[in-house]
Write a protein that holds these residues in place. Structure first.
Motif, PDB file in Angstrom:
ATOM      1  N   MET A  29       0.843  -1.168   0.000  1.00 38.08           N
ATOM      2  CA  MET A  29       0.000   0.000   0.000  1.00 38.08           C
ATOM      3  C   MET A  29       0.890   1.234   0.000  1.00 38.08           C
ATOM      4  N   ASP A  30       0.492   2.224  -0.741  1.00 36.94           N
ATOM      5  CA  ASP A  30       1.266   3.471  -0.761  1.00 36.94           C
ATOM      6  C   ASP A  30       1.111   4.165   0.589  1.00 36.94           C
ATOM      7  N   ASP A  31       1.890   5.202   0.812  1.00 34.96           N
ATOM      8  CA  ASP A  31       1.864   5.923   2.076  1.00 34.96           C
ATOM      9  C   ASP A  31       0.504   6.531   2.391  1.00 34.96           C
ATOM     10  N   ASP A  32      -0.334   6.700   1.381  1.00 38.98           N
ATOM     11  CA  ASP A  32      -1.625   7.331   1.610  1.00 38.98           C
ATOM     12  C   ASP A  32      -2.673   6.365   2.172  1.00 38.98           C
ATOM     13  N   GLY A  33      -2.346   5.063   2.287  1.00 34.40           N
ATOM     14  CA  GLY A  33      -3.273   4.085   2.850  1.00 34.40           C
ATOM     15  C   GLY A  33      -4.382   3.658   1.916  1.00 34.40           C
ATOM     16  N   LEU A  34      -4.366   4.143   0.680  1.00 36.25           N
ATOM     17  CA  LEU A  34      -5.405   3.803  -0.296  1.00 36.25           C
ATOM     18  C   LEU A  34      -4.974   2.617  -1.154  1.00 36.25           C
ATOM     19  N   THR A  35      -5.935   1.973  -1.760  1.00 34.04           N
ATOM     20  CA  THR A  35      -5.663   0.937  -2.755  1.00 34.04           C
ATOM     21  C   THR A  35      -5.905   1.562  -4.120  1.00 34.04           C
ATOM     22  N   HIS A  36      -4.956   1.374  -5.030  1.00 31.17           N
ATOM     23  CA  HIS A  36      -4.985   2.024  -6.335  1.00 31.17           C
ATOM     24  C   HIS A  36      -5.264   1.006  -7.438  1.00 31.17           C
ATOM     25  N   VAL A  37      -6.137   1.384  -8.358  1.00 28.79           N
ATOM     26  CA  VAL A  37      -6.505   0.521  -9.477  1.00 28.79           C
ATOM     27  C   VAL A  37      -6.207   1.274 -10.773  1.00 28.79           C
ATOM     28  N   GLU A  38      -5.371   0.663 -11.624  1.00 28.76           N
ATOM     29  CA  GLU A  38      -5.042   1.282 -12.904  1.00 28.76           C
ATOM     30  C   GLU A  38      -6.062   0.847 -13.951  1.00 28.76           C
ATOM     31  N   LEU A  39      -6.700   1.817 -14.571  1.00 28.96           N
ATOM     32  CA  LEU A  39      -7.706   1.560 -15.594  1.00 28.96           C
ATOM     33  C   LEU A  39      -7.174   2.002 -16.953  1.00 28.96           C
ATOM     34  N   THR A  40      -7.389   1.159 -17.953  1.00 27.60           N
ATOM     35  CA  THR A  40      -6.961   1.460 -19.317  1.00 27.60           C
ATOM     36  C   THR A  40      -8.169   1.351 -20.228  1.00 27.60           C
ATOM     37  N   TRP A  41      -8.268   2.271 -21.188  1.00 23.42           N
ATOM     38  CA  TRP A  41      -9.377   2.237 -22.142  1.00 23.42           C
ATOM     39  C   TRP A  41      -8.847   2.571 -23.528  1.00 23.42           C
ATOM     40  N   VAL A  42      -8.703   1.557 -24.351  1.00 22.93           N
ATOM     41  CA  VAL A  42      -8.364   1.718 -25.761  1.00 22.93           C
ATOM     42  C   VAL A  42      -9.493   1.021 -26.502  1.00 22.93           C
ATOM     43  N   GLU A  43     -10.398   1.819 -27.035  1.00 24.53           N
ATOM     44  CA  GLU A  43     -11.637   1.313 -27.654  1.00 24.53           C
ATOM     45  C   GLU A  43     -11.431   0.045 -28.472  1.00 24.53           C
ATOM     46  N   LYS A  44     -12.203  -0.980 -28.134  1.00 25.17           N
ATOM     47  CA  LYS A  44     -12.224  -2.271 -28.827  1.00 25.17           C
ATOM     48  C   LYS A  44     -10.916  -3.064 -28.735  1.00 25.17           C
ATOM     49  N   LYS A  45     -10.006  -2.642 -27.854  1.00 23.21           N
ATOM     50  CA  LYS A  45      -8.737  -3.363 -27.655  1.00 23.21           C
ATOM     51  C   LYS A  45      -8.579  -3.771 -26.189  1.00 23.21           C
ATOM     52  N   ILE A  46      -8.496  -2.762 -25.321  1.00 23.90           N
ATOM     53  CA  ILE A  46      -8.355  -2.990 -23.882  1.00 23.90           C
ATOM     54  C   ILE A  46      -9.328  -2.048 -23.188  1.00 23.90           C
ATOM     55  N   GLU A  47     -10.222  -2.626 -22.406  1.00 22.46           N
ATOM     56  CA  GLU A  47     -11.201  -1.805 -21.704  1.00 22.46           C
ATOM     57  C   GLU A  47     -11.304  -2.312 -20.277  1.00 22.46           C
ATOM     58  N   SER A  48     -10.942  -1.462 -19.319  1.00 15.42           N
ATOM     59  CA  SER A  48     -11.117  -1.819 -17.916  1.00 15.42           C
ATOM     60  C   SER A  48     -11.851  -0.678 -17.237  1.00 15.42           C
ATOM     61  N   TRP A  49     -12.752  -1.049 -16.340  1.00 16.92           N
ATOM     62  CA  TRP A  49     -13.558  -0.037 -15.675  1.00 16.92           C
ATOM     63  C   TRP A  49     -14.024  -0.530 -14.320  1.00 16.92           C
ATOM     64  N   ILE A  50     -14.481   0.419 -13.511  1.00 15.43           N
ATOM     65  CA  ILE A  50     -15.062   0.129 -12.210  1.00 15.43           C
ATOM     66  C   ILE A  50     -16.571   0.093 -12.412  1.00 15.43           C
ATOM     67  N   ARG A  51     -17.187  -1.033 -12.090  1.00 13.82           N
ATOM     68  CA  ARG A  51     -18.644  -1.174 -12.268  1.00 13.82           C
ATOM     69  C   ARG A  51     -19.400  -0.533 -11.106  1.00 13.82           C
ATOM     70  N   PHE A  52     -18.871  -0.686  -9.881  1.00 13.42           N
ATOM     71  CA  PHE A  52     -19.418   0.030  -8.730  1.00 13.42           C
ATOM     72  C   PHE A  52     -18.311   0.215  -7.704  1.00 13.42           C
ATOM     73  N   GLY A  53     -18.537   1.131  -6.792  1.00 13.91           N
ATOM     74  CA  GLY A  53     -17.574   1.420  -5.732  1.00 13.91           C
ATOM     75  C   GLY A  53     -17.367   2.910  -5.606  1.00 13.91           C
TER      76      GLY A  53
END
Length: 156
Positions: A1-25
């Motif tokens: 965990m980084d010093d800020d105590g948060l959990t980090h999620v890397e999202l990538t969006w390249v249309e029709k190639k790589i798509e990652s997203w947060i559905r809820f939260g």
């Protein structure tokens, strides 16, 4: 965990190639890296759904959804690609038919007027186990949710 105590999620969006997203939260912080990538961060205790999909010239190569509870500093956790440091994975599903079923389950919970991040962790584990066994998961109901909220109130 980084010093800020948060959990980090890397999202990538390249249309029709790589798509990652947060559905809820509930995102605590967001940082845009470039036009295709950003990092969203969550506080300990938060629950989120992380959806990943990728394709090549021949079709889909991965479709996956993970429902994750963010852990606190020093708490045991599992690792997960693009999630630093990781979290308590409540549900993991791969392959479009199963991912679609999880997304339908989330939609059904929202139709009841319940925020999916407030759902009992036990229910997400139940959905995971039933889908893994190729069986239909039990529906989450308002009664189950009320019981979950009451249990949370009396637990330390």
């Amino acid at each position: 965990m980084d010093d800020d105590g948060l959990t980090h999620v890397e999202l990538t969006w390249v249309e029709k190639k790589i798509e990652s997203w947060i559905r809820f939260g509930s995102v605590a912080q967001e940082k845009v890296l470039d036009r295709h990538r950003r990092i969203v961060s969550f506080r300990p205790g938060a629950v989120f759904a992380f959806v990943r999909w990728a394709a090549n010239d021949f079709g889909t190569i991965i479709s996956r959804v993970d429902i994750v509870r963010v852990v606190g500093e020093g708490e045991a956790h599992q690792t997960l690609p693009f999630v630093r440091p990781g979290g308590d994975i409540l549900l993991r599903s791969e392959g479009w038919p199963k991912v679609e079923r999880v997304l339908q389950t989330i939609d059904g919970i929202e139709q009841l007027g319940i925020d999916p991040q407030a759902v009992s962790a036990d229910h997400w584990r139940h959905v995971h186990n039933r889908l893994t066994a190729a069986q239909e998961p039990r529906a989450y109901t308002l009664d189950l949710h009320r019981a979950h909220l009451l249990r949370r109130r009396v637990q330390p």
